[in-house]
Every structure is written in C-alpha cells, then in structure tokens.
Design a protein around this motif. Structure first.
Motif, short mmCIF file in Angstrom:
data_model
loop_
_atom_site.label_atom_id
_atom_site.label_comp_id
_atom_site.label_asym_id
_atom_site.label_seq_id
_atom_site.Cartn_x
_atom_site.Cartn_y
_atom_site.Cartn_z
N GLY A 91 0.84 -1.27 -0.02
CA GLY A 91 0.05 0.28 -0.15
C GLY A 91 0.95 1.28 -0.08
N ILE A 92 2.01 1.30 0.48
CA ILE A 92 2.90 2.36 0.34
C ILE A 92 3.99 2.27 -0.63
CG2 ILE A 92 4.33 3.67 1.61
CD1 ILE A 92 2.77 3.07 4.03
N ALA A 93 4.78 1.17 -0.55
CA ALA A 93 6.03 1.06 -1.48
C ALA A 93 5.30 0.74 -2.83
CB ALA A 93 6.65 0.04 -1.34
N GLY A 94 4.54 -0.12 -3.00
CA GLY A 94 3.94 -0.21 -4.39
C GLY A 94 3.24 0.92 -4.96
N PRO A 95 2.34 1.58 -4.63
CA PRO A 95 1.87 2.94 -5.40
C PRO A 95 2.86 3.79 -5.54
CG PRO A 95 0.41 1.95 -3.55
CD PRO A 95 1.57 1.27 -3.44
N TRP A 96 3.82 4.07 -4.55
CA TRP A 96 4.92 5.19 -4.82
C TRP A 96 5.89 4.91 -5.86
CZ3 TRP A 96 3.88 10.10 -3.56
CH2 TRP A 96 2.80 10.48 -2.71
N LEU A 97 6.20 3.52 -5.94
CA LEU A 97 7.30 3.19 -7.05
C LEU A 97 6.41 3.25 -8.33
CD1 LEU A 97 8.81 0.10 -5.32
CD2 LEU A 97 9.83 2.33 -6.10
N ALA A 98 5.11 2.86 -8.28
CA ALA A 98 4.42 3.06 -9.68
C ALA A 98 4.24 4.43 -9.83
CB ALA A 98 2.73 2.20 -9.42
#
Length: 199
Positions: A91-98
C-alpha cells in the motif's frame, strides 16, 4: 493525507467514484490470485499501479488499506498481525514506486498505456522486494545473516513474481488503453497528472 485527497477528488470529480470502485476491484481481484510461497507468504499480482495511475499514490494507499483489512477480516488472507507489513509493502511502497515509474516513462515519451504497464511491473517487483526484506528481518539466516536471507527470499520470489509482474503489466496496459479508447477525453481528464495531449 490520502483520505483527504480522496474526499477532495470525489467532491471535485464525482465521476471518479467509478474509477475508485474499479481500482479497488482490480486490487482485490489481483491480490486474491495467490500462489503459496515461502514462510507462509504468497505470490500474487498487486493491482496497485492501475489505481495509482487513475487516482494517485496517496489515494491508492488508503484503498489498499481497505482491501487488505477486508481480506484479513473476511477471507483470512494476510491476517491482522501482518497487516502493517502488508500495508507498507503493497500500500505504500507499491503505489509510490508505480507513481515514480509512470511519471518517468511519460517524460521519456512513452504512451499512457505502456507507461501504466511498466509502472505495474515496477510496483509488483518493488512490493516483493520490500516483502523479501521484511521476511529477512524476521527470519535471518544463521550463517549469512540478513543479507543472505534477502538474497534467498528474492531468489525464491523471483520464480513466480517475475512472470506475474509481466502479466500484470500487460493486463494493466490493456485496461488503460481500453479506458482511453472508450472514454476519450473524459478518461484523459480523469487520469491523474496525464497531459491533455495523450493519444
């Protein structure tokens, strides 16, 4: 912060409710397609890139939190004791990397659909890199320590996660292209931070 942005977005663009529902459904469906993996974990697509492209990373973090809580309480997937770790990875690493990958690809001149697909691949692999680090901290190897554990977990996840990430990227590209084709300018206006000249 994400909750406030979501409320403002829905107030400003009521039609974005459909995108919110679609992003939540994709995240729920993708993350439910799980393959058993190491140390009680599982490999699955994440679906976070699509929602990030449509609504932004902070809104997607809130949405992922809701999806993970729902799955933990009603489907016993993940569980409450691992909710914090799952939320950070997905929920944090994934969306911000995306978000970062999407913006970089758009600046390089790639189309919206291709950039969204690339963002999905990066978000998926990034999520599992974070998960591998979390597992390594929880289960360090006696001989090689945390670094050895990270390498082991990354190697194990790679067998399933690399193909899943590529598949998720392809599906995300198809969905975004479909949105742009069906809705035209309306879709472009709804897509987060996408220039109006996108074809």
């Amino acid at each position: 912060r994400g909750g406030r942005r979501l409320a403002r977005r829905l107030e400003r663009q009521p039609e974005a409710r459909l995108l919110l529902v679609a992003a939540g459904a994709v995240t729920f469906l993708f993350s439910a397609l799980k393959l058993p993996s190491v140390a009680g974990s599982s490999s699955h697509p994440t679906g976070t890139a699509l929602g990030t492209v449509l609504l932004g990373p902070s809104v997607m973090s809130v949405l992922v939190g809701i999806v993970l809580l729902f799955k933990a309480l009603l489907l016993a997937h993940g569980g409450l004791t691992t909710l914090g770790a799952n939320l950070f990875a997905m929920g944090i690493a994934g969306p911000w990397l995306a978000a970062g990958a999407f913006q970089l690809q758009r600046r390089l001149g790639l189309s919206t659909g291709i950039a969204a697909g690339g963002a999905a691949i990066i978000a998926n692999l990034g999520t599992y890199l974070v998960t591998a680090i979390q597992l390594a901290l929880a289960f360090p190897q006696a001989s090689t320590g945390i670094r050895g554990s990270i390498a082991s977990f990354v190697g194990i996840f790679a067998w399933t996660q690399v193909p899943l990430a590529i598949l998720e990227g392809i599906v995300t590209t198809i969905i975004v292209r479909h949105l742009l084709t069906r809705l035209g300018d309306r879709a472009i206006q709804l897509l987060a931070r996408v220039p109006a000249t996108v074809k």
